[in-house]
Design an enzyme around this catalytic site. Sequence first.
Site, PDB file in Angstrom:
ATOM      1  N   LYS A  74       0.815  -1.220   0.000  1.00 20.64           N
ATOM      2  CA  LYS A  74       0.000   0.000   0.000  1.00 20.64           C
ATOM      3  C   LYS A  74       0.852   1.275   0.000  1.00 20.64           C
ATOM      4  CE  LYS A  74      -3.854  -2.089   2.541  1.00 20.64           C
ATOM      5  NZ  LYS A  74      -4.820  -1.940   3.636  1.00 20.64           N
ATOM      6  N   ASN A 158      -0.263   2.369  21.668  1.00 24.03           N
ATOM      7  CA  ASN A 158       0.236   1.174  20.987  1.00 24.03           C
ATOM      8  C   ASN A 158       1.240   0.445  21.863  1.00 24.03           C
ATOM      9  OD1 ASN A 158       0.216  -0.468  18.613  1.00 24.03           O
ATOM     10  ND2 ASN A 158       2.313   0.195  18.213  1.00 24.03           N
TER      11      ASN A 158
HETATM   12  P1  NAP Z   1      -0.314  -4.232  11.376  1.00 26.32           P
HETATM   13  O1  NAP Z   1       0.232  -3.135  10.543  1.00 26.32           O
HETATM   14  O2  NAP Z   1       0.415  -5.527  11.465  1.00 26.32           O
HETATM   15  O3  NAP Z   1      -0.533  -3.654  12.879  1.00 26.32           O
HETATM   16  C1  NAP Z   1      -0.989  -4.506  13.912  1.00 26.32           C
HETATM   17  C2  NAP Z   1      -1.232  -3.662  15.157  1.00 26.32           C
HETATM   18  O4  NAP Z   1      -1.762  -4.514  16.184  1.00 26.32           O
HETATM   19  C3  NAP Z   1       0.042  -3.037  15.724  1.00 26.32           C
HETATM   20  O5  NAP Z   1      -0.261  -1.773  16.260  1.00 26.32           O
HETATM   21  C4  NAP Z   1       0.433  -4.033  16.822  1.00 26.32           C
HETATM   22  O6  NAP Z   1       1.223  -3.468  17.849  1.00 26.32           O
HETATM   23  C5  NAP Z   1      -0.919  -4.405  17.361  1.00 26.32           C
HETATM   24  N1  NAP Z   1      -0.930  -5.676  18.056  1.00 26.32           N
HETATM   25  C6  NAP Z   1      -0.797  -6.913  17.536  1.00 26.32           C
HETATM   26  N2  NAP Z   1      -0.874  -7.849  18.510  1.00 26.32           N
HETATM   27  C7  NAP Z   1      -1.071  -7.181  19.680  1.00 26.32           C
HETATM   28  C8  NAP Z   1      -1.246  -7.578  21.039  1.00 26.32           C
HETATM   29  N3  NAP Z   1      -1.224  -8.857  21.394  1.00 26.32           N
HETATM   30  N4  NAP Z   1      -1.429  -6.614  21.976  1.00 26.32           N
HETATM   31  C9  NAP Z   1      -1.461  -5.305  21.625  1.00 26.32           C
HETATM   32  N5  NAP Z   1      -1.293  -4.863  20.351  1.00 26.32           N
HETATM   33  C10 NAP Z   1      -1.111  -5.792  19.400  1.00 26.32           C
HETATM   34  O7  NAP Z   1      -1.789  -4.624  10.896  1.00 26.32           O
HETATM   35  P2  NAP Z   1      -2.902  -3.675  10.254  1.00 26.32           P
HETATM   36  O8  NAP Z   1      -2.838  -3.751   8.778  1.00 26.32           O
HETATM   37  O9  NAP Z   1      -2.817  -2.345  10.900  1.00 26.32           O
HETATM   38  O10 NAP Z   1      -4.237  -4.446  10.698  1.00 26.32           O
HETATM   39  C11 NAP Z   1      -4.613  -4.535  12.070  1.00 26.32           C
HETATM   40  C12 NAP Z   1      -5.884  -5.363  12.203  1.00 26.32           C
HETATM   41  O11 NAP Z   1      -6.949  -4.691  11.534  1.00 26.32           O
HETATM   42  C13 NAP Z   1      -5.762  -6.733  11.525  1.00 26.32           C
HETATM   43  O12 NAP Z   1      -6.398  -7.692  12.341  1.00 26.32           O
HETATM   44  C14 NAP Z   1      -6.500  -6.548  10.194  1.00 26.32           C
HETATM   45  O13 NAP Z   1      -7.090  -7.760   9.737  1.00 26.32           O
HETATM   46  C15 NAP Z   1      -7.580  -5.539  10.572  1.00 26.32           C
HETATM   47  N6  NAP Z   1      -7.993  -4.672   9.444  1.00 26.32           N
HETATM   48  C16 NAP Z   1      -9.318  -4.591   9.172  1.00 26.32           C
HETATM   49  C17 NAP Z   1      -9.748  -3.766   8.152  1.00 26.32           C
HETATM   50  C18 NAP Z   1     -11.210  -3.693   7.836  1.00 26.32           C
HETATM   51  O14 NAP Z   1     -11.571  -3.241   6.728  1.00 26.32           O
HETATM   52  N7  NAP Z   1     -12.076  -4.100   8.746  1.00 26.32           N
HETATM   53  C19 NAP Z   1      -8.841  -2.988   7.413  1.00 26.32           C
HETATM   54  C20 NAP Z   1      -7.494  -3.098   7.734  1.00 26.32           C
HETATM   55  C21 NAP Z   1      -7.077  -3.945   8.758  1.00 26.32           C
HETATM   56  P3  NAP Z   1       2.832  -3.382  17.692  1.00 26.32           P
HETATM   57  O15 NAP Z   1       3.097  -2.177  16.838  1.00 26.32           O
HETATM   58  O16 NAP Z   1       3.315  -3.244  19.072  1.00 26.32           O
HETATM   59  O17 NAP Z   1       3.279  -4.660  17.032  1.00 26.32           O
END
Ligand code: NAP
Length: 289
Positions: A74, A158
């Site tokens: 992206k 975060n």
């Molecule tokens: P990403 O870039 O990998 O970011 C993941 C985030 O989750 C980071 O801030 C990470 O913290 C945090 N995290 C992961 N495990 C954690 C835990 N055990 N405790 C606390 N924080 C935790 O992923 P992303 O693209 O932003 O997506 C995040 C989520 O949103 C995913 O599950 C994805 O499927 C969902 N999503 C949904 C949509 C929708 O249209 N509904 C769109 C986009 C994404 P750290 O920085 O500390 O690792």
Amino acid sequence: MTPIPITGATRVLAIFGRPIIHVLSPMMHNAALTAGGVDAVLVPFSPPPEALEQSLRGIVAAGCAGLCITIPYKTAVVPMMDSLAPSARLAGAVNTVQVGADRQLSGYNTDVEGVLRCLRALKPRLRRRAVLLGAGGAARAAAAALALGGVERLTVLNRTLEKASALARDLAADGMAIDSAPLDFSNLARHLGEADLLVNTTSVGMYPQGRETPVPGNLLRPGLDVIDAIYRPEPTRLCREARATGAEAVTGLDWIIAQGAFALKHWLGLDADEAAMRTALVRYLTSES
Ligand code: NAP
């Protein structure tokens, strides 16, 4: 509903991502195309990073009508665009490429547009203070949407503070005061106590960890509405517990459908059948268990 047969007249849309195996767009978008009687199909591709630009230019030269861009590309496609919509510029990322008649590429971020629609779907309250959990790609899209939606003050919490601070720095210039802190109980209690909107973009609560929640239930209250990025389970524990207090909650399924519908509008001018998209997504997600 029977898909329209592919012929020489069928328009081709694409999604680029890597890995591509778990993306939801083919199910969701093809369901909307079928329901709308549109002679077009969306197919997945997984170009390696070194061939990303060549693949993008090649597929567009061959007549591709529009693309979804997903993880990890992206940000990488941003410099390949001829123009950027405010949603993409603010988020620093493109997830939807519109191909013009002259093959000019316009970059949009429908994750941002989707969150903005979710925000507007909530009953109008003050929306002066929001708390955002997470600092990844979804958090950047959400922060951009909150800025565009008129939120006055945003706190980003975060697990990894450096990422929250970087997000706060990158979005600081856009009329929304923004700060960051580590994601822990005391910061949750302090900042949620002053907020009227909570947006979760951490992956906490996602299947198969559906019993987890990023926020203890005793910190939720009627004046604190929720937007959750997590789309499985539907609804998440966070959304269920927020609704139980009397607050409103918009789920990740609503967000994903909204972003997909905006993409179809940008590519084809289609007003997508969102019920068909929802049915296809739920059927696919359930069958994956
Ligand atoms: P990403 O870039 O990998 O970011 C993941 C985030 O989750 C980071 O801030 C990470 O913290 C945090 N995290 C992961 N495990 C954690 C835990 N055990 N405790 C606390 N924080 C935790 O992923 P992303 O693209 O932003 O997506 C995040 C989520 O949103 C995913 O599950 C994805 O499927 C969902 N999503 C949904 C949509 C929708 O249209 N509904 C769109 C986009 C994404 P750290 O920085 O500390 O690792």
